[in-house]
Enzyme design. Structure first.
Site, PDB file in Angstrom:
ATOM      1  CB  CYS A  27       1.776  -2.860 -13.735  1.00 35.00           C
ATOM      2  SG  CYS A  27       2.425  -4.369 -14.276  1.00 35.00           S
ATOM      3  NE  ARG A  85       5.139  -6.488  -5.625  1.00 35.60           N
ATOM      4  CZ  ARG A  85       4.303  -6.409  -6.427  1.00 35.60           C
ATOM      5  NH1 ARG A  85       4.435  -6.037  -7.943  1.00 35.60           N
ATOM      6  NH2 ARG A  85       2.958  -6.733  -6.245  1.00 35.60           N
ATOM      7  CG  ASP A  86       2.172  -3.614  -7.196  1.00 33.84           C
ATOM      8  OD1 ASP A  86       2.552  -2.853  -8.092  1.00 33.84           O
ATOM      9  OD2 ASP A  86       0.992  -4.125  -7.202  1.00 33.84           O
ATOM     10  CG  HIS A  91      -2.970  -6.770  -5.905  1.00 33.31           C
ATOM     11  ND1 HIS A  91      -2.044  -6.830  -5.267  1.00 33.31           N
ATOM     12  CD2 HIS A  91      -2.752  -6.120  -7.025  1.00 33.31           C
ATOM     13  CE1 HIS A  91      -1.094  -6.141  -5.881  1.00 33.31           C
ATOM     14  NE2 HIS A  91      -1.401  -5.540  -7.134  1.00 33.31           N
ATOM     15  CG  ASN A 124      -1.238  -1.841  -5.583  1.00 30.07           C
ATOM     16  OD1 ASN A 124      -0.147  -1.592  -5.744  1.00 30.07           O
ATOM     17  ND2 ASN A 124      -1.990  -2.830  -5.502  1.00 30.07           N
ATOM     18  CG  HIS A 139      -3.036  -1.710  -9.514  1.00 25.05           C
ATOM     19  ND1 HIS A 139      -1.816  -1.130  -9.736  1.00 25.05           N
ATOM     20  CD2 HIS A 139      -2.969  -2.935  -9.353  1.00 25.05           C
ATOM     21  CE1 HIS A 139      -0.914  -2.141  -9.315  1.00 25.05           C
ATOM     22  NE2 HIS A 139      -1.590  -3.040  -9.054  1.00 25.05           N
TER      23      HIS A 139
END
Ligand code: HMG
Ligand code: MG
Length: 297
Positions: free
Chosen positions: A240, A15-16, A207, A249, A209
């Site tokens: 993002c 996802r990310d 979380h 990430n 990055h």
């Protein structure tokens, strides 16, 4: 506080990681990635998002993806849902855990989900109710916890208010996102110290990055603050779409290498994870963002 004996790794790469890729990614490539990750011992994979395809085109097709995964018992396959439309799609896909996402910064909230922080929380209320009604669990995210690309510095207290609201609304866990990777270990520790007055540490995740190369140091700092859930992305994929210049990430491989070195248990098979990372990087034609993968391959 001492280090935890065990850490849960939340793999957000599909996802990310993939949401920020510029090139189109086939359903087959996404499917192979999720199926590869399923074989690594991870017990949590964030597979996709049910968001507007106009806003995040790479996440279109999440419904199909969910239906095709070779799911394994004991693994949570989750998806982001910003509103009821997203929730309905998640329900159709058979998702058992959804994630709602808010921000600690007003400007980021507007750019990311087109509404204020307060409006976003209001929008999550029916989503939380519907999830409960269907026996689904909900994870919450707070973005920009250590800085915002538009508003600059963000106070830990502001983060705490949003995290507390998500928790009180029924999120079983709240993940604190350093969306643009600007944090350093001192502020990261202060953040956990502040937020844990409103949300128990056992219900917090981090979380990071890795834009400024601080993610592993920040994770170590937060482990010392009693955090035991870490979000990361295989091969350090991602960024993002609403935070220019933000890198992926922290790489899951790098997190695992550090945790293994610390003697902290995860049950994830590092060589298998490296294989999964190498494979998706080859498909995407991108360099592997994991330092550990580079060293070992
Ligand atoms: P909006 O434009 O205000 O929504 O977007 P709307 O309700 O006015 O609807 C406009 C159009 O979008 C309509 O379609 C809706 O049907 C459609 P039209 O009639 O124009 O054809 N729509 C949807 N389509 C599919 N799925 C949906 C959906 N909702 C409306 N769920 C919205 C509001 C939230 C939808 C939009 O802003 C959006 O999709 N944003 C995506 C944000 C996103 O995915 N960002 C990246 C993930 S967050 C992140 O990366 C941070 C994190 O990693 C933590 C960290 O690092 O900090 C989690
Ligand atoms: Mg993120």
């Amino acid at each position: 506080m001492s280090l935890p004996e065990r850490v849960r790794v939340v793999e957000v790469g599909p996802r990310d990681g993939l949401q920020n890729e510029k090139q189109p990614i086939s359903l087959q490539a996404k499917l192979e990635l999720v199926n590869d990750l399923t074989e690594t011992g991870l017990d949590y994979i964030e597979v996709g998002s049910f968001v507007s395809p106009k806003w995040v085109p790479q996440m279109a097709g999440s419904l199909d993806l969910f239906l095709k995964i070779n799911k394994r018992a004991g693994i949570t396959y989750s998806a982001l849902t910003p509103n009821m439309k997203g929730f309905e799609a998640a329900l159709e896909a058979g998702v058992k855990e959804i994630a709602v996402f808010a921000a600690a910064s007003e400007s980021f909230s507007q750019r990311n989900i087109n509404c204020s922080i307060a409006e976003s929380l209001k929008r999550f209320e029916p989503v939380m109710d519907a999830a409960k009604q269907h026996g689904m669990t909900v994870r919450g995210y707070v973005s920009c916890v250590l800085g915002c690309p538009y508003d600059g510095s963000i106070s830990s207290q502001q983060v705490s208010y949003v995290a507390r609201d998500l928790f009180e609304m029924g999120c079983r866990e709240v993940s604190l996102g350093d969306t643009i990777g600007v944090g350093t270990p001192g502020p990261a520790r202060t953040l956990i110290d502040t937020v844990s007055r409103d949300v128990p540490r056992q219900q917090l995740a981090v979380h990071f990055h890795d834009t400024y190369g601080q993610a592993l140091a920040n994770i170590y700092a937060t482990l010392l603050e009693g955090i035991s859930v870490i979000d990361s992305s295989v091969a350090g994929l991602g960024g993002c779409p609403y935070a220019a210049g933000a890198s992926g990430n922290v790489a899951t491989e790098d997190v695992l290498y550090m945790l293994n070195g610390l003697g902290i248990q995860t049950d994830v098979d590092l060589p298998r994870l490296i294989e999964a990372g190498q494979r998706i990087c080859k498909v995407l034609g991108r360099e592997n963002g994991s330092r550990v993968a580079k060293a070992l391959c």
